[in-house]
Design an enzyme around this catalytic site. Sequence first.
Site, PDB file in Angstrom:
ATOM      1  N   SER A 198       1.630 -42.885 -15.477  1.00  0.00           N
ATOM      2  CA  SER A 198       2.273 -41.724 -16.083  1.00  0.00           C
ATOM      3  C   SER A 198       1.213 -40.696 -16.457  1.00  0.00           C
ATOM      4  CB  SER A 198       3.046 -42.141 -17.346  1.00  0.00           C
ATOM      5  OG  SER A 198       4.094 -43.022 -17.021  1.00  0.00           O
ATOM      6  N   GLY A 219       2.031 -37.660 -17.872  1.00  0.00           N
ATOM      7  CA  GLY A 219       2.660 -36.678 -18.740  1.00  0.00           C
ATOM      8  C   GLY A 219       3.324 -35.567 -17.946  1.00  0.00           C
ATOM      9  N   ALA A 220       3.066 -34.329 -18.340  1.00  0.00           N
ATOM     10  CA  ALA A 220       3.669 -33.188 -17.658  1.00  0.00           C
ATOM     11  C   ALA A 220       3.170 -33.032 -16.235  1.00  0.00           C
ATOM     12  CB  ALA A 220       3.387 -31.911 -18.451  1.00  0.00           C
ATOM     13  N   GLY A 271       3.214 -35.376 -13.950  1.00  0.00           N
ATOM     14  CA  GLY A 271       3.917 -36.236 -13.026  1.00  0.00           C
ATOM     15  C   GLY A 271       3.526 -37.701 -13.123  1.00  0.00           C
ATOM     16  N   GLY A 277       7.440 -42.696 -21.615  1.00  0.00           N
ATOM     17  CA  GLY A 277       6.840 -43.626 -20.666  1.00  0.00           C
ATOM     18  C   GLY A 277       7.629 -44.915 -20.555  1.00  0.00           C
ATOM     19  N   ASP A 278       8.218 -45.363 -21.662  1.00  0.00           N
ATOM     20  CA  ASP A 278       9.035 -46.568 -21.649  1.00  0.00           C
ATOM     21  C   ASP A 278      10.318 -46.336 -20.852  1.00  0.00           C
ATOM     22  OD1 ASP A 278       7.077 -47.500 -23.436  1.00  0.00           O
ATOM     23  OD2 ASP A 278       8.205 -46.700 -25.134  1.00  0.00           O
TER      24      ASP A 278
END
Length: 315
Positions: free
Chosen positions: A220, A222-223, A225, A251-252
Amino acid sequence: MILTVTPNPSLDRTYEVPALHRGEVIRATGERMDPGGKGVNVSRAVAAADRRTVAVLPLGGAPGALVADLLHAQGIEVAPVPVTGATRSNIALAETDGILTKINAPGPELTAAERAHLLDAVRTQSRTADWIACCGSLPRGLAATWYADVVTRAHADSTRIALDTSGPALLEAVRARPDVVKPNAEELAQAVGRPLATVGDALDAAERLRALGARAVLASLGADGQLLVDDAGTWYGSAHVDTVRSNVGAGDASLAGFLIAGGNGPDALASAVAHGAAAVRLPGSVMPTPADLDPTAVTVTADVPVDRALGEPAV
């Protein structure tokens, strides 16, 4: 069925505030209370998708009883392991500009007997599981090798296992060859011991985790992708999000979406991205339902933008 294992669960209180100013009285504009912990959030997202999930977790004291009640209310089967210490309580402050400040308590220390009961509960509940998702930090009393032991036991029973943790626990566990690990950019950088400035850096770090033993890496960013790297290839997924309300548990939610969709390949990555994008548009750690998802906003490609700079470089 997706079985989740959360060794250090929590009772999470989230307050929405206009801005955070030290030393001042701040009046919250919204508040909520949720059962917390990475594995707990995965179970909540799976249940929100109307899929069966069982949550194995040590619970103690009044906060632990409240966590169990909140999970039952969301349709989640709970397999509690009673412990003498009280389940930890965490606080999150979500500002209107999307900045999140979290205060996480350490949690109870598990005794030798409690550690043994936790492992036994995982084995008992995993007999009907399609996936085991082991998530989050380890509480005091559990060695860094604990997740590695769970991975080894799962594979002995021919059960697939996903892992979302960090630090020594991650490095120990990848040697046991978990089916998928889901680090974020910061955890990737920590695992390989070098900063990540681009998507290409993250890809190199994911390949390093695979070389250490992970069969697949769902990273992951974040913003920026998500990346999926496995034996079949490498894919990059992204989605446009207009407004970020809270990234707690995003993320979960992504891991839940990945496992719900089978846990491999570009279609599972697309599901992970859709779930993560939906989660950040919701308050606190609310998990998205199918109605919250927008698959049309998701793009998945084998053409990874390796030169793309990360909006928030990981160190």
